[in-house]
Design a protein around this motif. Structure first.
Motif, PDB file in Angstrom:
ATOM      1  N   THR A  54       0.826  -1.201   0.000  1.00 48.41           N
ATOM      2  CA  THR A  54       0.000   0.000   0.000  1.00 48.41           C
ATOM      3  C   THR A  54       0.867   1.261   0.000  1.00 48.41           C
ATOM      4  O   THR A  54       0.524   2.263  -0.606  1.00 48.41           O
ATOM      5  CB  THR A  54      -0.903   0.037   1.250  1.00 48.41           C
ATOM      6  OG1 THR A  54      -0.071  -0.110   2.415  1.00 48.41           O
ATOM      7  CG2 THR A  54      -1.918  -1.067   1.218  1.00 48.41           C
ATOM      8  N   THR A  55       1.952   1.178   0.704  1.00 44.53           N
ATOM      9  CA  THR A  55       2.823   2.332   0.856  1.00 44.53           C
ATOM     10  C   THR A  55       4.271   1.888   0.772  1.00 44.53           C
ATOM     11  O   THR A  55       4.626   0.833   1.301  1.00 44.53           O
ATOM     12  CB  THR A  55       2.583   3.005   2.228  1.00 44.53           C
ATOM     13  OG1 THR A  55       1.209   3.334   2.348  1.00 44.53           O
ATOM     14  CG2 THR A  55       3.424   4.271   2.380  1.00 44.53           C
ATOM     15  N   PHE A 115       8.304   3.486   1.279  1.00 45.73           N
ATOM     16  CA  PHE A 115       9.088   4.595   1.820  1.00 45.73           C
ATOM     17  C   PHE A 115      10.493   4.557   1.208  1.00 45.73           C
ATOM     18  O   PHE A 115      11.038   3.482   0.960  1.00 45.73           O
ATOM     19  CB  PHE A 115       9.226   4.477   3.342  1.00 45.73           C
ATOM     20  CG  PHE A 115       7.921   4.508   4.091  1.00 45.73           C
ATOM     21  CD1 PHE A 115       7.224   3.339   4.343  1.00 45.73           C
ATOM     22  CD2 PHE A 115       7.392   5.702   4.551  1.00 45.73           C
ATOM     23  CE1 PHE A 115       6.021   3.355   5.040  1.00 45.73           C
ATOM     24  CE2 PHE A 115       6.198   5.733   5.249  1.00 45.73           C
ATOM     25  CZ  PHE A 115       5.509   4.549   5.493  1.00 45.73           C
ATOM     26  N   TYR A 136      14.365   5.852   1.974  1.00 48.76           N
ATOM     27  CA  TYR A 136      15.275   6.364   2.996  1.00 48.76           C
ATOM     28  C   TYR A 136      16.652   6.565   2.368  1.00 48.76           C
ATOM     29  O   TYR A 136      17.001   5.954   1.362  1.00 48.76           O
ATOM     30  CB  TYR A 136      15.423   5.368   4.148  1.00 48.76           C
ATOM     31  CG  TYR A 136      14.187   5.134   4.988  1.00 48.76           C
ATOM     32  CD1 TYR A 136      13.233   4.203   4.600  1.00 48.76           C
ATOM     33  CD2 TYR A 136      13.993   5.816   6.181  1.00 48.76           C
ATOM     34  CE1 TYR A 136      12.107   3.967   5.374  1.00 48.76           C
ATOM     35  CE2 TYR A 136      12.865   5.584   6.968  1.00 48.76           C
ATOM     36  CZ  TYR A 136      11.934   4.652   6.548  1.00 48.76           C
ATOM     37  OH  TYR A 136      10.828   4.417   7.330  1.00 48.76           O
ATOM     38  N   ILE A 162      17.635   3.164   0.635  1.00 49.70           N
ATOM     39  CA  ILE A 162      16.881   1.956   1.032  1.00 49.70           C
ATOM     40  C   ILE A 162      15.393   2.239   0.914  1.00 49.70           C
ATOM     41  O   ILE A 162      14.916   3.292   1.344  1.00 49.70           O
ATOM     42  CB  ILE A 162      17.177   1.553   2.483  1.00 49.70           C
ATOM     43  CG1 ILE A 162      18.680   1.436   2.732  1.00 49.70           C
ATOM     44  CG2 ILE A 162      16.499   0.252   2.849  1.00 49.70           C
ATOM     45  CD1 ILE A 162      19.025   1.134   4.181  1.00 49.70           C
ATOM     46  N   VAL A 213       5.048  -1.336   3.065  1.00 48.21           N
ATOM     47  CA  VAL A 213       4.036  -1.742   4.040  1.00 48.21           C
ATOM     48  C   VAL A 213       2.972  -2.495   3.269  1.00 48.21           C
ATOM     49  O   VAL A 213       2.482  -2.025   2.250  1.00 48.21           O
ATOM     50  CB  VAL A 213       3.415  -0.512   4.739  1.00 48.21           C
ATOM     51  CG1 VAL A 213       2.299  -0.953   5.677  1.00 48.21           C
ATOM     52  CG2 VAL A 213       4.472   0.258   5.509  1.00 48.21           C
ATOM     53  N   GLN A 233      -0.044  -3.959   8.317  1.00 45.59           N
ATOM     54  CA  GLN A 233       0.232  -2.535   8.137  1.00 45.59           C
ATOM     55  C   GLN A 233       1.124  -1.920   9.193  1.00 45.59           C
ATOM     56  O   GLN A 233       1.559  -0.791   9.045  1.00 45.59           O
ATOM     57  CB  GLN A 233      -1.090  -1.779   8.050  1.00 45.59           C
ATOM     58  CG  GLN A 233      -1.864  -2.151   6.812  1.00 45.59           C
ATOM     59  CD  GLN A 233      -2.883  -1.110   6.419  1.00 45.59           C
ATOM     60  OE1 GLN A 233      -2.942  -0.034   6.977  1.00 45.59           O
ATOM     61  NE2 GLN A 233      -3.708  -1.439   5.438  1.00 45.59           N
ATOM     62  N   GLU A 234       1.430  -2.622  10.247  1.00 42.83           N
ATOM     63  CA  GLU A 234       2.298  -2.036  11.257  1.00 42.83           C
ATOM     64  C   GLU A 234       3.777  -2.287  10.967  1.00 42.83           C
ATOM     65  O   GLU A 234       4.627  -1.703  11.611  1.00 42.83           O
ATOM     66  CB  GLU A 234       1.944  -2.616  12.629  1.00 42.83           C
ATOM     67  CG  GLU A 234       0.689  -2.010  13.236  1.00 42.83           C
ATOM     68  CD  GLU A 234       0.820  -0.509  13.443  1.00 42.83           C
ATOM     69  OE1 GLU A 234      -0.062   0.227  12.974  1.00 42.83           O
ATOM     70  OE2 GLU A 234       1.809  -0.072  14.049  1.00 42.83           O
ATOM     71  N   THR A 235       4.082  -3.141  10.030  1.00 44.01           N
ATOM     72  CA  THR A 235       5.470  -3.543   9.816  1.00 44.01           C
ATOM     73  C   THR A 235       5.973  -3.073   8.463  1.00 44.01           C
ATOM     74  O   THR A 235       5.304  -3.223   7.455  1.00 44.01           O
ATOM     75  CB  THR A 235       5.585  -5.078   9.886  1.00 44.01           C
ATOM     76  OG1 THR A 235       5.117  -5.514  11.149  1.00 44.01           O
ATOM     77  CG2 THR A 235       7.028  -5.518   9.697  1.00 44.01           C
ATOM     78  N   GLN A 236       7.154  -2.480   8.484  1.00 46.64           N
ATOM     79  CA  GLN A 236       7.818  -2.104   7.240  1.00 46.64           C
ATOM     80  C   GLN A 236       8.859  -3.166   6.911  1.00 46.64           C
ATOM     81  O   GLN A 236       9.649  -3.552   7.770  1.00 46.64           O
ATOM     82  CB  GLN A 236       8.503  -0.741   7.378  1.00 46.64           C
ATOM     83  CG  GLN A 236       7.531   0.423   7.475  1.00 46.64           C
ATOM     84  CD  GLN A 236       8.242   1.762   7.383  1.00 46.64           C
ATOM     85  OE1 GLN A 236       9.329   1.871   6.828  1.00 46.64           O
ATOM     86  NE2 GLN A 236       7.617   2.796   7.925  1.00 46.64           N
ATOM     87  N   PHE A 252      12.085  -3.927   4.658  1.00 45.54           N
ATOM     88  CA  PHE A 252      13.117  -3.160   3.967  1.00 45.54           C
ATOM     89  C   PHE A 252      13.714  -3.941   2.803  1.00 45.54           C
ATOM     90  O   PHE A 252      13.906  -5.158   2.881  1.00 45.54           O
ATOM     91  CB  PHE A 252      14.229  -2.777   4.943  1.00 45.54           C
ATOM     92  CG  PHE A 252      13.842  -1.668   5.864  1.00 45.54           C
ATOM     93  CD1 PHE A 252      13.187  -1.932   7.051  1.00 45.54           C
ATOM     94  CD2 PHE A 252      14.112  -0.347   5.532  1.00 45.54           C
ATOM     95  CE1 PHE A 252      12.799  -0.904   7.902  1.00 45.54           C
ATOM     96  CE2 PHE A 252      13.734   0.684   6.377  1.00 45.54           C
ATOM     97  CZ  PHE A 252      13.078   0.398   7.562  1.00 45.54           C
ATOM     98  N   GLY A 253      14.017  -3.208   1.758  1.00 38.72           N
ATOM     99  CA  GLY A 253      14.796  -3.776   0.671  1.00 38.72           C
ATOM    100  C   GLY A 253      16.255  -3.823   1.075  1.00 38.72           C
ATOM    101  O   GLY A 253      16.645  -3.254   2.096  1.00 38.72           O
TER     102      GLY A 253
END
Lengths: 116, 112
Positions: A31-32, A34, A36, A93, A97, A102-105, A107-108
């Motif tokens: 859904t989302t 990010f 960094y 990086i 989500v 939905q509470e956990t991101q 990471f690549g």
């Protein structure tokens, strides 16, 4: 196994060129996403939040015209560093989500960019 | 800018030692708290979430004190493989839009 991939993992380029970094969620709809950035011995700093089908939301101090983000599908977001300069050299990086968690991101593995 | 502060270390400890990391955060409205582990030149990986009641996962114990805005991580019986940078992470609000605020990390080096 990894749920988020990034490509490329390493980029070395000349000053003034543009670099595109892909972030893909594997087998899941994100859904989302990010983006960094992490400079040596510094913390990860959020650059922008990307939602599928809408414009990214950039953090204060991040130039939206320099760091172009496209989130065309629920499994792919791209970050393009336009006219890269040596000060853009960093570890980029992405994280995603997922609809179900939905509470956990997640990471690549990151992309190391070196601009000469 | 709201911050998350950690002792940068490095913490150099022998195998089998117990080591504790501390973290403070400035935004009292923060919603969720985590410890991440980051190996050299790698992405951060979630180690554990931190709950007000305190929580334990094997050799790792995390605690949160909301009143003091303080988070801790205790590692017992350190292993060589625990060598990494430990990141204190705060999520300022919930849901999918809640972005993570990272501390600079505390470096741990476990020696034989």
């Amino acid at each position: 196994g990894a749920v988020v991939s990034q490509h490329p993992s390493w980029v070395i380029c000349k000053s003034g060129t543009s670099v595109k970094i892909e972030c893909r969620s594997l087998d899941f709809q994100a859904t989302t996403m990010f983006w960094y950035r992490q400079f040596p011995k510094q913390s990860l700093m959020l650059m922008a939040t990307s939602n599928e089908g809408s414009k990214a939301t950039y953090e204060q101090g991040v130039e939206k015209d320099k760091f172009l983000i496209n989130h065309a599908s629920l499994t792919l977001s791209t970050l393009t560093v336009t006219s890269a300069h040596p000060e853009d050299s960093s570890f980029y990086i992405c994280s995603a989500v997922f609809l179900a968690v939905q509470e956990t991101q997640y990471f690549g593995p990151g992309t190391r960019l070196l601009v000469l | 800018r709201k911050e998350v502060e950690q002792d940068p270390g490095p913490f150099n400890v022998p195998e089998g030692a117990t080591v504790a990391f501390n973290c403070t955060y400035s935004n009292s409205a923060s919603q969720s708290f985590f410890w991440y582990r980051q190996d050299c030149r790698k992405e951060p990986k979630l180690l554990m979430s931190v709950y007000s009641s305190g929580n334990e996962d094997g050799r790792f114990t995390a605690q949160l004190n909301r009143a003091s805005q303080y988070i801790s991580l205790l590692i017992r019986d350190s292993k060589l493989s625990d060598s990494a940078t430990y990141l204190c992470v705060v999520k300022e609000y919930g849901g999918s839009q809640g972005n993570l605020i990272f501390g600079k990390g505390t470096k741990l080096s476990v020696k034989p």
